[in-house]
Scaffold this active site. Structure first.
Site, PDB file in Angstrom:
ATOM      1  NE  ARG A  60     -54.472   8.955 -24.830  1.00  0.00           N
ATOM      2  CZ  ARG A  60     -54.694  10.273 -24.770  1.00  0.00           C
ATOM      3  NH1 ARG A  60     -55.902  10.728 -24.469  1.00  0.00           N
ATOM      4  NH2 ARG A  60     -53.725  11.123 -25.053  1.00  0.00           N
TER       5      ARG A  60
ATOM      6  CG  HIS B 107     -60.245  11.774 -28.169  1.00  0.00           C
ATOM      7  ND1 HIS B 107     -59.347  10.734 -28.138  1.00  0.00           N
ATOM      8  CD2 HIS B 107     -59.697  12.735 -27.376  1.00  0.00           C
ATOM      9  CE1 HIS B 107     -58.323  11.042 -27.371  1.00  0.00           C
ATOM     10  NE2 HIS B 107     -58.505  12.263 -26.893  1.00  0.00           N
TER      11      HIS B 107
HETATM   12  P1  NAP Z   1     -51.248  14.238 -15.120  1.00  0.00           P
HETATM   13  O1  NAP Z   1     -51.195  15.654 -14.666  1.00  0.00           O
HETATM   14  O2  NAP Z   1     -49.988  13.537 -15.464  1.00  0.00           O
HETATM   15  O3  NAP Z   1     -52.019  13.414 -13.971  1.00  0.00           O
HETATM   16  C1  NAP Z   1     -52.016  12.041 -13.911  1.00  0.00           C
HETATM   17  C2  NAP Z   1     -52.620  11.617 -12.570  1.00  0.00           C
HETATM   18  O4  NAP Z   1     -52.777  10.188 -12.577  1.00  0.00           O
HETATM   19  C3  NAP Z   1     -51.719  11.955 -11.384  1.00  0.00           C
HETATM   20  O5  NAP Z   1     -52.488  12.367 -10.277  1.00  0.00           O
HETATM   21  C4  NAP Z   1     -51.049  10.609 -11.062  1.00  0.00           C
HETATM   22  O6  NAP Z   1     -50.679  10.437  -9.704  1.00  0.00           O
HETATM   23  C5  NAP Z   1     -52.160   9.649 -11.413  1.00  0.00           C
HETATM   24  N1  NAP Z   1     -51.622   8.314 -11.704  1.00  0.00           N
HETATM   25  C6  NAP Z   1     -50.773   7.941 -12.687  1.00  0.00           C
HETATM   26  N2  NAP Z   1     -50.481   6.631 -12.607  1.00  0.00           N
HETATM   27  C7  NAP Z   1     -51.165   6.169 -11.532  1.00  0.00           C
HETATM   28  C8  NAP Z   1     -51.274   4.902 -10.919  1.00  0.00           C
HETATM   29  N3  NAP Z   1     -50.616   3.826 -11.381  1.00  0.00           N
HETATM   30  N4  NAP Z   1     -52.043   4.780  -9.823  1.00  0.00           N
HETATM   31  C9  NAP Z   1     -52.717   5.858  -9.331  1.00  0.00           C
HETATM   32  N5  NAP Z   1     -52.655   7.105  -9.860  1.00  0.00           N
HETATM   33  C10 NAP Z   1     -51.893   7.239 -10.956  1.00  0.00           C
HETATM   34  O7  NAP Z   1     -52.204  14.102 -16.384  1.00  0.00           O
HETATM   35  P2  NAP Z   1     -53.379  15.088 -16.886  1.00  0.00           P
HETATM   36  O8  NAP Z   1     -52.805  16.263 -17.576  1.00  0.00           O
HETATM   37  O9  NAP Z   1     -54.299  15.303 -15.748  1.00  0.00           O
HETATM   38  O10 NAP Z   1     -54.058  14.158 -17.998  1.00  0.00           O
HETATM   39  C11 NAP Z   1     -54.582  12.884 -17.687  1.00  0.00           C
HETATM   40  C12 NAP Z   1     -54.902  12.120 -18.955  1.00  0.00           C
HETATM   41  O11 NAP Z   1     -56.071  12.649 -19.559  1.00  0.00           O
HETATM   42  C13 NAP Z   1     -53.859  12.205 -20.065  1.00  0.00           C
HETATM   43  O12 NAP Z   1     -52.791  11.301 -19.837  1.00  0.00           O
HETATM   44  C14 NAP Z   1     -54.664  11.857 -21.302  1.00  0.00           C
HETATM   45  O13 NAP Z   1     -54.600  10.477 -21.555  1.00  0.00           O
HETATM   46  C15 NAP Z   1     -56.100  12.220 -20.919  1.00  0.00           C
HETATM   47  N6  NAP Z   1     -56.621  13.325 -21.755  1.00  0.00           N
HETATM   48  C16 NAP Z   1     -57.752  13.112 -22.465  1.00  0.00           C
HETATM   49  C17 NAP Z   1     -58.275  14.149 -23.253  1.00  0.00           C
HETATM   50  C18 NAP Z   1     -59.547  13.964 -24.037  1.00  0.00           C
HETATM   51  O14 NAP Z   1     -59.911  14.838 -24.821  1.00  0.00           O
HETATM   52  N7  NAP Z   1     -60.281  12.900 -23.854  1.00  0.00           N
HETATM   53  C19 NAP Z   1     -57.637  15.396 -23.279  1.00  0.00           C
HETATM   54  C20 NAP Z   1     -56.502  15.572 -22.524  1.00  0.00           C
HETATM   55  C21 NAP Z   1     -55.999  14.519 -21.756  1.00  0.00           C
HETATM   56  P3  NAP Z   1     -49.482  11.321  -9.050  1.00  0.00           P
HETATM   57  O15 NAP Z   1     -50.027  12.733  -9.041  1.00  0.00           O
HETATM   58  O16 NAP Z   1     -49.341  10.769  -7.696  1.00  0.00           O
HETATM   59  O17 NAP Z   1     -48.302  11.165  -9.950  1.00  0.00           O
HETATM   60  C1  GLV Z   2     -55.838  14.337 -25.782  1.00  0.00           C
HETATM   61  O1  GLV Z   2     -56.372  13.284 -25.688  1.00  0.00           O
HETATM   62  C2  GLV Z   2     -54.617  14.696 -25.107  1.00  0.00           C
HETATM   63  O2  GLV Z   2     -53.952  13.813 -24.555  1.00  0.00           O
HETATM   64  O3  GLV Z   2     -54.288  15.894 -25.114  1.00  0.00           O
END
Ligand code: NAP
Ligand code: GLV
Length: 306
Positions: A221, A269
């Site tokens: 983000r 994005h």
């Molecule tokens: P997720 O499965 O919830 O993974 C989040 C990771 O971040 C987990 O490993 C978590 O640790 C870690 N984390 C959270 N808070 C933390 C902190 N304070 N300190 C250290 N580690 C922390 O999320 P995801 O599905 O991988 O997605 C991640 C993000 O990608 C989304 O939230 C979104 O904003 C972004 N995204 C972007 C796009 C794009 O097109 N640009 C698309 C999709 C998603 P734990 O495992 O220990 O809980």
């Molecule tokens: C895109 O940014 C998502 O969070 O799926």
């Protein structure tokens, strides 16, 4: 069972058709103000009025992975919030980050400059061992990216809230291990959720601790990054470059310095798009599990903010 669809910026008809096909027992309708009460909602960037009117919802399914936007709204207290887990996004994210990392590692920008001036020059071979990749966030997307980087042959470090064991990835956990993670990293990839704890985490304080000549890839983000700090560290030469897919204001305003900075690459994005077929299949499967009173993965912890 009634499902209300309220996804801003998403053409609704293909989604309504796909949801009706996947859940033939359900009545799936596009929300409009004053619509009848529904049991479940499928949303992206809905207005607060949607939740004010649909206060009885049992569960809310978002068609994205990140929930930072939704958590700014007042959600019905009893409703479970379920996010997308992968649904075709992990592969896209691994592709995008691979492109950015390999472009930097293999010096494609320099070769393109050379080609423009007709210069035939074979640059010195670079070693994977000299380009350790650090992935902030080892969740559904971060873990896939970290393992893909390990498969390319880079040393890989990962940072998460709780300790993780992933093959080929050296794990670091919690605030107390952030400094050692940063000191070990030459290519930094941000895949953290946006929460009060992670907002502004890509700042002068953290980025200046990366190895000299580091490269930054933000695909999480825009508000993770302090824009002016990135530019200052690029201009000072501490950072070699950045690939940015997400921004504090989207679309990125025309006058923003990121558009024209010679060391910054910008995409709109697109690193991991929501794929309709995969998303509807996942939502339908989880919704049916909830109807059977079974547990589902991807439930958002409202206290943690992800
Ligand atoms: P997720 O499965 O919830 O993974 C989040 C990771 O971040 C987990 O490993 C978590 O640790 C870690 N984390 C959270 N808070 C933390 C902190 N304070 N300190 C250290 N580690 C922390 O999320 P995801 O599905 O991988 O997605 C991640 C993000 O990608 C989304 O939230 C979104 O904003 C972004 N995204 C972007 C796009 C794009 O097109 N640009 C698309 C999709 C998603 P734990 O495992 O220990 O809980
Ligand atoms: C895109 O940014 C998502 O969070 O799926």
């Amino acid at each position: 069972m009634k499902i209300s669809f309220c996804c801003t910026g998403t053409p609704p008809e293909p989604w309504l058709q796909a949801l009706r096909a996947a859940l033939p027992q359900a009545q799936v309708e596009l929300w409009s103000p004053g619509a009848a009460a529904a049991d479940y909602a499928v949303v992206w960037a809905p207005p607060q009025r949607f939740f004010d009117e649909q206060a009885q919802l049992k569960a809310i399914f978002t068609i994205g992975a990140g929930v930072d936007g939704l958590l700014k709204l007042q959600l019905p207290a009893q409703a479970a919030l379920v996010r997308l887990e992968d649904a075709g996004m992990a592969r896209q994210m691994a592709e995008y980050v691979s492109c950015a990392v390999l472009r930097h590692f293999r010096e494609f920008d320099a070769y393109e400059d050379q080609a423009r001036s007709g210069e035939w020059l074979q640059r010195r071979v670079q070693r994977h061992a000299d380009f350790p990749v650090g992935v902030l966030g080892l969740g559904v997307l971060g873990a896939r990216v970290a393992q893909t980087m390990a498969q390319w042959g880079f040393p890989v470090h990962g940072w998460s809230r709780t300790a993780k064991v992933l093959q080929g990835v050296q794990g670091h956990a919690g605030a107390e291990q952030l400094q050692e993670f940063l000191a070990a990293t030459r290519i930094l990839v941000c895949l953290l959720p946006l929460t009060p704890q992670t907002q502004g985490i890509l700042s002068h304080e953290t980025l200046s601790r990366l190895r000299s000549g580091a490269y930054v890839i933000n695909v999480a983000r825009g508000a993770h990054l302090v824009d002016a700090d990135l530019i200052a560290l690029l201009d000072s030469g501490h950072l070699a470059g950045a690939t940015l897919d997400v921004f504090r204001t989207e679309p990125l305003p025309p006058e923003h310095a990121f558009w024209t900075h010679p060391k910054i690459r910008v995409t709109p994005h697109i690193s991991a798009r929501t794929l309709r077929q995969e998303s509807v299949a996942q939502i339908a499967q989880k919704l049916q599990a909830l109807e059977r009173a079974e547990g589902v993965a991807g439930l958002v912890n409202l206290t943690q903010g992800y």
